[in-house]
Design a protein around this motif. Structure first.
Motif, PDB file in Angstrom:
ATOM      1  N   GLN A  92      -6.953  -0.391   0.251  1.00  0.00           N
ATOM      2  CA  GLN A  92      -6.049  -0.197  -0.637  1.00  0.00           C
ATOM      3  C   GLN A  92      -4.540  -0.047  -0.369  1.00  0.00           C
ATOM      4  OE1 GLN A  92      -8.443  -1.384  -2.589  1.00  0.00           O
ATOM      5  NE2 GLN A  92      -7.493  -0.597  -4.496  1.00  0.00           N
ATOM      6  N   PHE A  93      -4.361   0.618   0.812  1.00  0.00           N
ATOM      7  CA  PHE A  93      -2.784   0.592   1.164  1.00  0.00           C
ATOM      8  C   PHE A  93      -2.594  -0.612   1.899  1.00  0.00           C
ATOM      9  CE2 PHE A  93      -3.941   5.456   1.674  1.00  0.00           C
ATOM     10  CZ  PHE A  93      -2.581   5.985   1.197  1.00  0.00           C
ATOM     11  N   ALA A  94      -3.383  -1.534   2.244  1.00  0.00           N
ATOM     12  CA  ALA A  94      -2.987  -2.843   2.851  1.00  0.00           C
ATOM     13  C   ALA A  94      -2.838  -3.826   1.572  1.00  0.00           C
ATOM     14  CB  ALA A  94      -4.066  -3.290   3.590  1.00  0.00           C
ATOM     15  N   SER A  95      -3.344  -3.402   0.445  1.00  0.00           N
ATOM     16  CA  SER A  95      -3.132  -4.452  -0.623  1.00  0.00           C
ATOM     17  C   SER A  95      -1.737  -3.866  -1.585  1.00  0.00           C
ATOM     18  CB  SER A  95      -4.294  -4.166  -1.379  1.00  0.00           C
ATOM     19  OG  SER A  95      -5.482  -4.440  -0.725  1.00  0.00           O
ATOM     20  N   THR A  96      -1.138  -3.338  -1.102  1.00  0.00           N
ATOM     21  CA  THR A  96      -0.024  -2.541  -1.971  1.00  0.00           C
ATOM     22  C   THR A  96       0.954  -3.798  -2.372  1.00  0.00           C
ATOM     23  OG1 THR A  96      -0.003  -0.516  -0.773  1.00  0.00           O
ATOM     24  CG2 THR A  96       2.059  -0.843  -2.105  1.00  0.00           C
ATOM     25  N   ARG A  97       1.430  -3.789  -3.515  1.00  0.00           N
ATOM     26  CA  ARG A  97       2.298  -5.067  -3.989  1.00  0.00           C
ATOM     27  C   ARG A  97       3.510  -4.956  -2.971  1.00  0.00           C
ATOM     28  NH1 ARG A  97       6.665  -3.181  -7.440  1.00  0.00           N
ATOM     29  NH2 ARG A  97       6.402  -0.889  -7.963  1.00  0.00           N
ATOM     30  N   ARG A  98       3.724  -6.309  -2.600  1.00  0.00           N
ATOM     31  CA  ARG A  98       5.074  -6.612  -1.763  1.00  0.00           C
ATOM     32  C   ARG A  98       6.376  -6.000  -2.317  1.00  0.00           C
ATOM     33  NH1 ARG A  98       4.654 -10.342   1.973  1.00  0.00           N
ATOM     34  NH2 ARG A  98       6.789 -11.384   1.354  1.00  0.00           N
ATOM     35  N   SER A  99       6.485  -6.230  -3.554  1.00  0.00           N
ATOM     36  CA  SER A  99       7.570  -5.710  -4.100  1.00  0.00           C
ATOM     37  C   SER A  99       8.012  -4.205  -4.249  1.00  0.00           C
ATOM     38  CB  SER A  99       7.888  -6.042  -5.685  1.00  0.00           C
ATOM     39  OG  SER A  99       6.802  -5.800  -6.238  1.00  0.00           O
ATOM     40  N   THR A 141      -3.916 -11.630   2.618  1.00  0.00           N
ATOM     41  CA  THR A 141      -3.846 -11.793   1.281  1.00  0.00           C
ATOM     42  C   THR A 141      -2.493 -11.313   0.890  1.00  0.00           C
ATOM     43  OG1 THR A 141      -6.166 -11.142   0.963  1.00  0.00           O
ATOM     44  CG2 THR A 141      -4.703 -11.036  -1.289  1.00  0.00           C
ATOM     45  N   ASN A 142      -1.961 -10.179   1.292  1.00  0.00           N
ATOM     46  CA  ASN A 142      -0.673  -9.569   0.945  1.00  0.00           C
ATOM     47  C   ASN A 142       0.494  -9.923   1.902  1.00  0.00           C
ATOM     48  OD1 ASN A 142      -0.463  -8.298  -1.535  1.00  0.00           O
ATOM     49  ND2 ASN A 142      -0.283  -6.399  -0.572  1.00  0.00           N
ATOM     50  N   THR A 185      -4.317  -7.338  -5.623  1.00  0.00           N
ATOM     51  CA  THR A 185      -3.037  -6.674  -5.163  1.00  0.00           C
ATOM     52  C   THR A 185      -2.835  -5.346  -5.766  1.00  0.00           C
ATOM     53  OG1 THR A 185      -1.909  -8.857  -4.878  1.00  0.00           O
ATOM     54  CG2 THR A 185      -0.649  -6.927  -5.199  1.00  0.00           C
ATOM     55  N   VAL A 186      -2.621  -4.242  -5.143  1.00  0.00           N
ATOM     56  CA  VAL A 186      -2.571  -2.796  -6.000  1.00  0.00           C
ATOM     57  C   VAL A 186      -1.228  -2.662  -6.334  1.00  0.00           C
ATOM     58  CG1 VAL A 186      -3.139  -0.633  -5.633  1.00  0.00           C
ATOM     59  CG2 VAL A 186      -4.607  -2.053  -4.348  1.00  0.00           C
ATOM     60  N   GLN A 187      -1.129  -2.483  -7.902  1.00  0.00           N
ATOM     61  CA  GLN A 187       0.288  -2.413  -8.314  1.00  0.00           C
ATOM     62  C   GLN A 187       0.689  -0.950  -8.499  1.00  0.00           C
ATOM     63  OE1 GLN A 187       1.917  -5.007  -9.239  1.00  0.00           O
ATOM     64  NE2 GLN A 187       0.066  -6.599  -9.302  1.00  0.00           N
ATOM     65  N   ILE A 188       1.138  -0.576  -7.155  1.00  0.00           N
ATOM     66  CA  ILE A 188       1.458   0.651  -7.094  1.00  0.00           C
ATOM     67  C   ILE A 188       2.936   0.989  -7.922  1.00  0.00           C
ATOM     68  CG2 ILE A 188       2.429   2.663  -5.508  1.00  0.00           C
ATOM     69  CD1 ILE A 188      -0.732   2.026  -5.209  1.00  0.00           C
ATOM     70  N   PRO A 189       2.897   1.981  -8.814  1.00  0.00           N
ATOM     71  CA  PRO A 189       4.018   2.533  -9.560  1.00  0.00           C
ATOM     72  C   PRO A 189       5.331   2.719  -8.393  1.00  0.00           C
ATOM     73  CG  PRO A 189       2.374   3.939 -10.178  1.00  0.00           C
ATOM     74  CD  PRO A 189       1.947   3.167  -9.045  1.00  0.00           C
ATOM     75  N   PHE A 237      -3.102   0.154 -12.596  1.00  0.00           N
ATOM     76  CA  PHE A 237      -1.827   0.618 -13.026  1.00  0.00           C
ATOM     77  C   PHE A 237      -1.292   0.064 -13.953  1.00  0.00           C
ATOM     78  CE2 PHE A 237      -2.779   2.187  -8.505  1.00  0.00           C
ATOM     79  CZ  PHE A 237      -2.441   3.282  -8.530  1.00  0.00           C
ATOM     80  N   ILE A 238      -1.526  -1.250 -14.180  1.00  0.00           N
ATOM     81  CA  ILE A 238      -0.797  -2.209 -15.247  1.00  0.00           C
ATOM     82  C   ILE A 238      -1.567  -2.738 -16.419  1.00  0.00           C
ATOM     83  CG2 ILE A 238       1.255  -2.479 -13.828  1.00  0.00           C
ATOM     84  CD1 ILE A 238      -0.345  -5.460 -13.404  1.00  0.00           C
TER      85      ILE A 238
END
Length: 1088
Positions: free
Chosen positions: A285-292, A338-339, A244-248, A230-231
């Protein structure tokens, strides 16, 4: 028609030869003919013929492959033609949904490539390649087969958009990938999820292969969406546990709906194993979604749903018996920690129950050690990170790790001990043989084992005592059963590894005196085992125990030996009672006597010898340790007796392979460091140390003078070269290095020269000798700055020159080599020669002008050998082999910096070769290569610029001095495109690429602009005109700012001004181009 039928038959025969043929020559010929097809004008019509009338799937695959290569050409096909190809393939697969899956996959790839490369292409004010979703929806309304094809198109397109093609500008890829992410990707994900919901709502019948295929492709599509870069970080996939998956942010709504997670948990429970593991991959991947992405309450709710899903899976663990599901579930658990922080996990409603279930699952997994061993890493990662977080948890809720962590440690320890008899009796793969995995797991375990350390320590003491006593009884027994002894030794090896692990897990800030005393208790037992094992040598021995002991000794060294340790450490209290070891000095004595024992008795066991020597090398690095080591009797013994009589691995008989001799370099490096501590200027001491090598060289000299046995001489010489390289590496002072030079020159170095001349065809012989020469040329710590009255620098270079010339001339006589032989037989040696030459040129210990002044041709010969070897290497090999490129390009930088007089004398074809190599290296991904290319180009351009400036000022003066400059200028005038192309490449790098060495790029660019102002103006105009009128004025201003305040000279102050301007120019251009797509034509025009 007859002609096309005949051509079709020919093509089908070629396809059969290519894909099914067993005759290599026939396959190569078929591949050559078919490659020519791609470049022929009839390519499209031939592909159509193959697709419509071909009788085999190979014909269709060939057509798809040709079309794929055709649409990916650097010079793109016209827009309309690409549209026609895309529409033709869409209609073709729509009308033939029963094609072989791999043929559909290949054709779908062509559609994806056309769509990506034409993403910004406009026709009649429309972005014509972006209507792909509309095309796919037509497929989704058809039969199940059509629906599968539609999903495959979206899946392949998502993957294609995410894959980087390094032959094209990376900025172009990022613009397309970002635009696709912002305009289309969310819709694709939502479409896939809705189709999965529809599927789940109906009764599932997985006897139906079509329904199974549709589910598989839909899950792969979701996974491709979630795996999207994504980034633009291009995360390293090997660092799986850090992801960490940088979901928009605009995807928040999808992730905040609990139904989304529920859908994939439901799919996991409903689908057969082959598909349910894909559902778990999506959940990873859902569990790795960025915290922010979430606010604190939203994150807590989301985590609660994940934990609820974990609980449900662990309460119904039947599907986890499938290795694929099991592996993905372990990854899923690791990603949770991790997340999310431990403080967030402990406040989740079901945490106590879930942590109990996870602990139980982990213990069961560890007990079944032979099932999916690669997945254990993820479980240990989870527990390691949880335990490491305990000191930082502020929540009042209990984390319960003090209950479960010791159980995990116990399960790991007992399961590994129980594995030993099974491995030996059933002939299974021994986990201990895979040392990389064992070390990785032990490093994770060391953190877990320190939680409630008393329990772990008590367990290890009990197990160690029990197994050691059993072992001693077996050794004393009259009827010794080899299998029972082997089982006991295997268990002891594991226990020694465990003790090393827990000792290595000591952390200064959490350690207590009680913990140090426990470490002492455990360490005593290993030191006692060392004594027991050594007393049995050489009658009986066990390699696995020895390797485990070396691991323990290294962990003990890192933790309790050295400067950082307080002398009062409680670890020595128990050791002094039992073993009489009171401090680290006595531990060092134990270390050294163990090293000497191993080198004496394990000479034929390469793993033990190399690990022992690595341990010795690690000990010999710190100065404080060295001062202590040299007082030890075992060290004095080694310094005085480093011969094959005492250390058999130094022997050169036929029982050893040539590769076994490699560890000798490590041995002599460590030994020479120890020698250096008290050597000072004592030449007698040095001569005494070198006696064994002197004897070997004298023996060699006699062998060479008589009719000699080649094999014996070769082995002896390889050993000596490796020994001397180790010695030379450790001699870092002028005094000590001079002693070595006086010892080796002239008599012994001539033997090395003869060997290179004799055995140039055998890299196992020449490589150690060339590496020795390259090491001796290194002016590390100014060790080669000989006294002003000494000719040693020149003498050393003359010897290096002779060796390089001998090797270069001989190696070129080999002629053309096959692809698999070219590196070991030729390129490796050339790269070492280049490294040696570069060290000499940059070492500042030889005045190269002296050679010409006194008519000595050694310098010229070395440079001519450089050219000859260079011309025998293809440009592709220069960049393909990393070691070669990392020695050639820095050498070229040295030559252009200090020896432009030589460069200007080169023939035009050699100059062209060098400029082409610079041009290709400018875009290399390796920054060492690209920076060296920029520096070389800068020196050449600066030389030219100064020459032109001088010619302009004083036309009647110094004609003979500037002949070289005149010759180079003439070459450039004959080949104006050379510098122009390089300017295009550098401008392209600055504007379109991820320019990682901006300063290096700016230096030659100014000179190129000043030498080619007209071409620079044309480049600027073509770039500005390729953009919309609304942007042109701003771009014009950017180029004006680039040259603002820059004068027509190459003084440092002026260069610095240009570098600053370029930094601003790059930033402004990036901002301007970010919002819009750059047409393919403008980018390729810059490169042409």
């Amino acid at each position: 028609m007859a002609l096309s039928s005949q051509r079709l038959a020919e093509l089908e025969v070629l396809c059969k030869q290519l894909y099914e043929g067993t005759d290599l020559a026939q396959r190569i010929q078929a591949e050559k003919v078919l490659l020519e097809l791609i470049d022929s004008p009839e390519c499209l019509s031939q592909c159509q013929l193959l697709l419509e009338q071909g009788t085999t799937t190979y014909a269709q695959i060939l057509a798809a492959t040709c079309l794929s290569k055709l649409v990916c050409k650097t010079t793109p096909l016209p827009i309309q033609q690409r549209m026609d190809i895309r529409n033709y393939i869409l209609n073709y697969v729509a009308s033939r949904p029963k094609l072989a899956p791999f043929v559909i996959q290949a054709l779908v790839q062509v559609i994806a490539k056309i769509t990506k490369l034409g993403w910004f292409d406009v026709q009649k004010d429309q972005l014509i390649f972006r209507d792909i979703i509309a095309d796919v929806k037509k497929f989704l309304q058809g039969t199940v087969d059509h629906c599968i094809i539609g999903v495959m198109i979206l899946s392949e397109l998502t993957q294609e958009m995410n894959s980087v093609d390094y032959s094209r500008p990376s900025s172009k890829h990022r613009k397309i990938a970002t635009s696709f992410r912002d305009t289309t990707l969310k819709d694709i994900l939502m479409l896939a999820c809705s189709l999965l919901k529809e599927m789940l709502a109906k009764p599932l019948n997985f006897q139906d292969q079509q329904q199974q295929n549709l589910a598989m492709h839909l899950l792969k599509l979701v996974l491709n969406c979630l795996n999207y870069d994504f980034i633009g970080s291009s995360a390293d996939e090997s660092a799986d546990d850090l992801c960490t998956v940088q979901i928009p942010t605009n995807w928040r709504s999808i992730f905040l709906e609990p139904e989304t997670l529920d859908l994939f948990f439901d799919l996991y429970h409903s689908l057969p194993p082959m598909l349910s593991q894909l559902a778990l991959s999506c959940l990873v991947q859902f569990a790795s979604t960025r915290r922010s992405l979430f606010s604190n309450p939203e994150r807590a709710k989301y985590l609660g749903n994940l934990i609820k899903g974990v609980k449900r899976i662990l309460e119904n663990p039947q599907s986890l018996s499938d290795p694929g599901n099991y592996h993905e579930f372990c990854r899923f658990l690791a990603r949770l920690k991790t997340n999310y922080q431990l403080g967030e996990l402990v406040v989740v409603k079901d945490y106590p129950e879930v942590i109990r279930l996870i602990a139980s699952f982990t213990i069961t997994s560890l007990q079944h050690w032979e099932f999916a061993p690669n997945s254990v890493h993820y479980l240990l990662t989870l527990w390691q990170r949880m335990v490491a977080s305990v000191p930082f948890v502020k929540s009042s809720e209990p984390h319960l790790l003090d209950t479960y962590a010791p159980e995990i440690t116990k399960a790991y320890i007992t399961s590994r001990l129980e594995s030993v008899p099974m491995v030996l009796r059933d002939g299974l793969d021994d986990p201990l043989d895979d040392t990389a995995t064992v070390f990785q797991q032990l490093e994770q375990l060391c953190t877990v084992s320190r939680c409630e350390y008393e329990k772990t320590c008590a367990l290890l003491v009990q197990l160690f005592d029990q197994n050691a006593q059993n072992y001693q009884k077996l050794l004393q027994s009259s009827s010794r059963n080899p299998l029972t002894i082997s089982i006991q030794e295997g268990r002891l090896a594991w226990l020694v590894y465990f003790v090393g692990t827990v000792v290595g897990g000591r952390l200064t800030y959490t350690s207590t005196d009680e913990h140090d005393a426990m470490d002492g208790e455990l360490s005593c037992r290993v030191f006692q085992l060392i004594s027991l094992m050594d007393t049995q040598l050489p009658r009986s021995s066990n390699e696995k125990i020895e390797l485990a002991i070396l691991w323990f000794l290294d962990q003990f060294r890192k933790t309790y030996v050295g400067d950082q340790l307080q002398r009062t450490s409680k670890v020595y209290a128990r050791m002094s009672e039992v073993l009489g070891i009171t401090d680290d000095n006595q531990v060092l004595e134990t270390f050294m006597s163990k090293i000497v024992t191993n080198l004496k008795y394990w000479g034929r066991c390469e793993p033990v010898i190399s690990r022992t020597l690595q341990f010795l090398s690690d000990l010999s690095v710190g100065y404080i340790l060295l001062k202590k080591l040299v007082k030890i009797d075992a060290v004095k013994f080694m310094l005085q007796n480093h011969t094959s009589k005492h250390f058999p691995f130094l022997g050169v008989n036929d029982n050893y392979s040539l590769s076994d001799l490699r560890c000798r370099t490590t041995f002599y490096t460590a030994l020479t460091r120890l020698l250096m501590v008290e050597l000072g200027e004592d030449e007698d001491e040095f001569e005494k140390f070198m006696v064994p090598l002197t004897v070997s060289f004298e023996t060699l000299a006699q062998i060479f003078n008589s009719s000699f046995k080649q094999e014996e001489a070769k082995r002896m010489l390889i050993g000596l070269a490796r020994d001397l390289r180790g010695i030379a590496f450790a001699l870092n002072t002028k005094t000590s290095y001079t002693m070595l030079f006086d010892w080796i020159y002239p008599s012994y170095i001539s033997i090395l020269q003869t060997a290179v001349e004799l055995w140039y065809r055998e890299p196992e012989c020449t490589t150690p000798i060339l590496k020795l020469m390259a090491e001796m040329m290194q002016n590390r710590s100014q060790r080669l700055n000989f006294d002003v009255s000494s000719p040693n620098g020149i003498l050393l270079f003359r010897e290096a020159s002779k060796m390089i010339c001998t090797y270069g001339n001989q190696i070129l006589s080999l002629g053309t080599l096959s692809k698999d032989q070219v590196y070991p037989l030729k390129l490796k040696g050339i790269s070492i020669c280049y490294s040696a030459l570069k060290s000499a040129l940059c070492g500042n210990y030889v005045s190269f002008g002296v050679f010409k002044l006194y008519g000595d041709n050694h310098f010229d010969n070395a440079l001519q050998a450089f050219v000859k070897m260079l011309l025998s290497v293809s440009h592709s090999d220069l960049l393909q082999y990393r070691k070669l490129s990392q020695s050639y390009y820095p050498l070229l930088e040295c030559l252009t910096q200090d020896h432009m007089n030589f460069i200007t004398t080169l023939e035009p074809h050699v100059l062209m070769y060098i400029f082409t190599s610079i041009s290709e290296g400018l875009t290399a991904l390796d920054t060492v290569v690209s920076s060296s290319c920029c520096a070389s180009l800068d020196y050449i351009v600066t030389y030219l610029f100064k020459h032109i400036a001088k010619e302009g000022k004083k036309p009647m003066r110094s004609r003979e001095i500037s002949q070289g400059g005149q010759k180079l200028l003439h070459f450039m005038q004959q080949n104006t495109e050379v510098l122009q192309q390089m300017m295009s490449i550098l401008m392209n790098t600055v504007i379109f690429e991820d320019c990682r060495n901006q300063w290096s790029v700016s230096r030659p660019l100014l000179g190129l602009i000043l030498l080619n102002e007209k071409y620079f103006s044309e480049l600027r105009a073509s770039l500005i005109n390729s953009h919309p009128a609304s942007k042109q004025e701003f771009l014009h201003q950017c180029f004006s700012n680039l040259m603002e305040g820059v004068e027509r000279n190459l003084l440092v102050k002026n260069r610095d001004r240009f570098t600053q301007n370029m930094s601003v120019f790059r930033r402004d251009m990036t901002e301007t181009l970010r919002c819009e797509g750059v047409s393919e034509s403008s980018s390729s025009e810059m490169m042409s």
